[in-house]
Design a protein around this motif. Structure first.
Motif, PDB file in Angstrom:
ATOM      1  N   VAL A  53      -9.099  -8.560  -3.996  1.00 29.14           N
ATOM      2  CA  VAL A  53      -8.903  -7.778  -5.224  1.00 29.14           C
ATOM      3  C   VAL A  53      -8.195  -6.466  -4.902  1.00 29.14           C
ATOM      4  O   VAL A  53      -7.217  -6.081  -5.555  1.00 29.14           O
ATOM      5  CB  VAL A  53     -10.245  -7.515  -5.938  1.00 29.14           C
ATOM      6  N   LEU A  54      -8.682  -5.768  -3.882  1.00 30.61           N
ATOM      7  CA  LEU A  54      -8.062  -4.505  -3.485  1.00 30.61           C
ATOM      8  C   LEU A  54      -6.630  -4.723  -3.020  1.00 30.61           C
ATOM      9  O   LEU A  54      -5.725  -3.971  -3.387  1.00 30.61           O
ATOM     10  CB  LEU A  54      -8.888  -3.840  -2.382  1.00 30.61           C
ATOM     11  N   LEU A  55      -6.409  -5.768  -2.225  1.00 27.90           N
ATOM     12  CA  LEU A  55      -5.060  -6.034  -1.741  1.00 27.90           C
ATOM     13  C   LEU A  55      -4.115  -6.362  -2.891  1.00 27.90           C
ATOM     14  O   LEU A  55      -2.966  -5.911  -2.916  1.00 27.90           O
ATOM     15  CB  LEU A  55      -5.090  -7.187  -0.735  1.00 27.90           C
ATOM     16  N   SER A  56      -4.584  -7.140  -3.847  1.00 28.34           N
ATOM     17  CA  SER A  56      -3.756  -7.465  -5.013  1.00 28.34           C
ATOM     18  C   SER A  56      -3.386  -6.205  -5.781  1.00 28.34           C
ATOM     19  O   SER A  56      -2.218  -6.006  -6.156  1.00 28.34           O
ATOM     20  CB  SER A  56      -4.498  -8.434  -5.925  1.00 28.34           C
ATOM     21  N   LEU A  57      -4.372  -5.347  -6.022  1.00 31.94           N
ATOM     22  CA  LEU A  57      -4.121  -4.114  -6.767  1.00 31.94           C
ATOM     23  C   LEU A  57      -3.173  -3.193  -6.003  1.00 31.94           C
ATOM     24  O   LEU A  57      -2.285  -2.567  -6.592  1.00 31.94           O
ATOM     25  CB  LEU A  57      -5.430  -3.399  -7.070  1.00 31.94           C
ATOM     26  N   PHE A  58      -3.359  -3.113  -4.685  1.00 32.90           N
ATOM     27  CA  PHE A  58      -2.483  -2.243  -3.887  1.00 32.90           C
ATOM     28  C   PHE A  58      -1.041  -2.730  -3.945  1.00 32.90           C
ATOM     29  O   PHE A  58      -0.124  -1.970  -4.248  1.00 32.90           O
ATOM     30  CB  PHE A  58      -2.949  -2.173  -2.433  1.00 32.90           C
ATOM     31  N   TYR A  59      -0.834  -4.008  -3.628  1.00 36.21           N
ATOM     32  CA  TYR A  59       0.545  -4.504  -3.566  1.00 36.21           C
ATOM     33  C   TYR A  59       1.202  -4.535  -4.945  1.00 36.21           C
ATOM     34  O   TYR A  59       2.404  -4.274  -5.073  1.00 36.21           O
ATOM     35  CB  TYR A  59       0.581  -5.879  -2.914  1.00 36.21           C
ATOM     36  N   SER A  60       0.438  -4.817  -5.989  1.00 37.25           N
ATOM     37  CA  SER A  60       1.004  -4.772  -7.348  1.00 37.25           C
ATOM     38  C   SER A  60       1.430  -3.351  -7.704  1.00 37.25           C
ATOM     39  O   SER A  60       2.503  -3.127  -8.269  1.00 37.25           O
ATOM     40  CB  SER A  60      -0.017  -5.281  -8.364  1.00 37.25           C
ATOM     41  N   SER A  61       0.567  -2.386  -7.366  1.00 43.18           N
ATOM     42  CA  SER A  61       0.890  -0.980  -7.640  1.00 43.18           C
ATOM     43  C   SER A  61       2.103  -0.527  -6.845  1.00 43.18           C
ATOM     44  O   SER A  61       3.019   0.118  -7.383  1.00 43.18           O
ATOM     45  CB  SER A  61      -0.312  -0.090  -7.288  1.00 43.18           C
ATOM     46  N   PHE A  62       2.118  -0.854  -5.557  1.00 37.34           N
ATOM     47  CA  PHE A  62       3.222  -0.445  -4.692  1.00 37.34           C
ATOM     48  C   PHE A  62       4.539  -1.065  -5.177  1.00 37.34           C
ATOM     49  O   PHE A  62       5.587  -0.418  -5.183  1.00 37.34           O
ATOM     50  CB  PHE A  62       2.923  -0.857  -3.253  1.00 37.34           C
ATOM     51  N   PHE A  63       4.481  -2.314  -5.620  1.00 36.34           N
ATOM     52  CA  PHE A  63       5.667  -2.981  -6.165  1.00 36.34           C
ATOM     53  C   PHE A  63       6.194  -2.231  -7.384  1.00 36.34           C
ATOM     54  O   PHE A  63       7.398  -1.948  -7.490  1.00 36.34           O
ATOM     55  CB  PHE A  63       5.317  -4.426  -6.529  1.00 36.34           C
ATOM     56  N   LEU A  64       5.312  -1.907  -8.323  1.00 38.36           N
ATOM     57  CA  LEU A  64       5.741  -1.216  -9.538  1.00 38.36           C
ATOM     58  C   LEU A  64       6.288   0.170  -9.237  1.00 38.36           C
ATOM     59  O   LEU A  64       7.240   0.630  -9.882  1.00 38.36           O
ATOM     60  CB  LEU A  64       4.578  -1.129 -10.531  1.00 38.36           C
ATOM     61  N   VAL A  65       5.733   0.829  -8.234  1.00 36.41           N
ATOM     62  CA  VAL A  65       6.242   2.154  -7.854  1.00 36.41           C
ATOM     63  C   VAL A  65       7.622   2.019  -7.210  1.00 36.41           C
ATOM     64  O   VAL A  65       8.478   2.894  -7.383  1.00 36.41           O
ATOM     65  CB  VAL A  65       5.245   2.878  -6.931  1.00 36.41           C
ATOM     66  N   HIS A  66       7.867   0.924  -6.480  1.00 32.74           N
ATOM     67  CA  HIS A  66       9.227   0.671  -5.994  1.00 32.74           C
ATOM     68  C   HIS A  66      10.205   0.605  -7.168  1.00 32.74           C
ATOM     69  O   HIS A  66      11.293   1.194  -7.115  1.00 32.74           O
ATOM     70  CB  HIS A  66       9.280  -0.663  -5.233  1.00 32.74           C
ATOM     71  N   LEU A  67       9.821  -0.120  -8.219  1.00 30.17           N
ATOM     72  CA  LEU A  67      10.707  -0.223  -9.385  1.00 30.17           C
ATOM     73  C   LEU A  67      10.849   1.119 -10.092  1.00 30.17           C
ATOM     74  O   LEU A  67      11.938   1.465 -10.568  1.00 30.17           O
ATOM     75  CB  LEU A  67      10.173  -1.273 -10.359  1.00 30.17           C
ATOM     76  N   LEU A  68       9.759   1.874 -10.158  1.00 33.13           N
ATOM     77  CA  LEU A  68       9.798   3.195 -10.805  1.00 33.13           C
ATOM     78  C   LEU A  68      10.725   4.157 -10.084  1.00 33.13           C
ATOM     79  O   LEU A  68      11.267   5.082 -10.702  1.00 33.13           O
ATOM     80  CB  LEU A  68       8.392   3.798 -10.855  1.00 33.13           C
ATOM     81  N   THR A  69      10.899   3.958  -8.785  1.00 33.06           N
ATOM     82  CA  THR A  69      11.818   4.798  -8.014  1.00 33.06           C
ATOM     83  C   THR A  69      13.175   4.115  -7.842  1.00 33.06           C
ATOM     84  O   THR A  69      13.991   4.544  -7.029  1.00 33.06           O
ATOM     85  CB  THR A  69      11.212   5.142  -6.641  1.00 33.06           C
TER      86      THR A  69
END
Length: 221
Positions: A53-69
């Motif tokens: 669960v934590l890994l999913s949330l981390f990688y999903s968040s990190f992915f979206l922040v890549h797109l945000l930048t």
């Protein structure tokens, strides 16, 4: 930077904060090594080692922040670093892969459908909303520079707005474009964009654009 251990609570605070995307990217970059250790089963109980669960949330968040930048190639590279088994089975990471394909192929309508229609975990909803606003801002600026004239329905597609209202030439839909400096010709049924210029020193679009996009979002399909 000395960071607290990566936990669901810590990630939730980061995602819900109003930190600039560049700052979020820097922090999550520092957490990636810890996430890699977790995915290998080397995390400690305190950090939720191996917790899918934590890994999913981390990688999903990190992915979206890549797109945000606006780091789309780098987001693609990140998907190759996600734990393979989790990437194949986890709904949130599957959503990320689907979103990446739509963004990469500039399938505008599909991007909005994915962001609004697919089930995203509550914890990362703030990033989903932020990326939708960012994507609309970026697209609005691009369209304003690319077209001398455009049909209202086409402009609505680019920005994820209600197609039925656009077909009906809804005055509020038209007004949202004209507030950006565009003009509407009721005889030809065409919008005439005015190029939007944003300082390269700005990490975010101007307040005026953000206010207009907020109104656009309220009428999105």
């Amino acid at each position: 930077m000395d960071l607290p251990p990566l936990t669901v609570e810590q990630l939730s605070q980061l995602v819900a904060s109003n930190l600039p995307p560049s700052h979020l990217f820097k922090v999550l970059t520092e957490y990636e090594q810890e996430a890699c250790l977790m995915s290998a089963g080397s995390g400690s109980p305190e950090t939720g080692g191996g917790d899918p669960v934590l890994l999913s949330l981390f990688y999903s968040s990190f992915f979206l922040v890549h797109l945000l930048t606006d780091q789309i190639p780098e987001a693609r590279a990140l998907t190759n670093r996600m734990p393979a088994t989790l990437k194949q089975q986890d709904p949130s990471l599957q959503n990320c892969l689907t979103l990446l394909r739509a963004v990469w192929q500039t399938e505008y309508a599909q991007v909005y459908q994915i962001l609004r229609g697919l089930p995203w975990p509550d914890l990362i909803q703030p990033l989903v909303r932020r990326y939708q606003s960012f994507f609309q801002d970026k697209t609005l600026i691009s369209v304003s520079r690319s077209y001398e004239a455009i049909r209202l329905t086409a402009a609505a597609t680019y920005l994820g707005l209600d197609q039925k209202l656009a077909e009906q030439e809804d005055p509020d839909i038209i007004a949202n474009f004209t507030k950006c400096g565009w003009t509407w010709n009721p005889e030809t049924k065409l919008l005439h964009p005015k190029p939007i210029v944003v300082s390269t020193a700005d990490t975010q679009a101007s307040n005026g654009i953000r206010e207009t996009m907020a109104m656009l979002g309220a009428r999105a399909s």
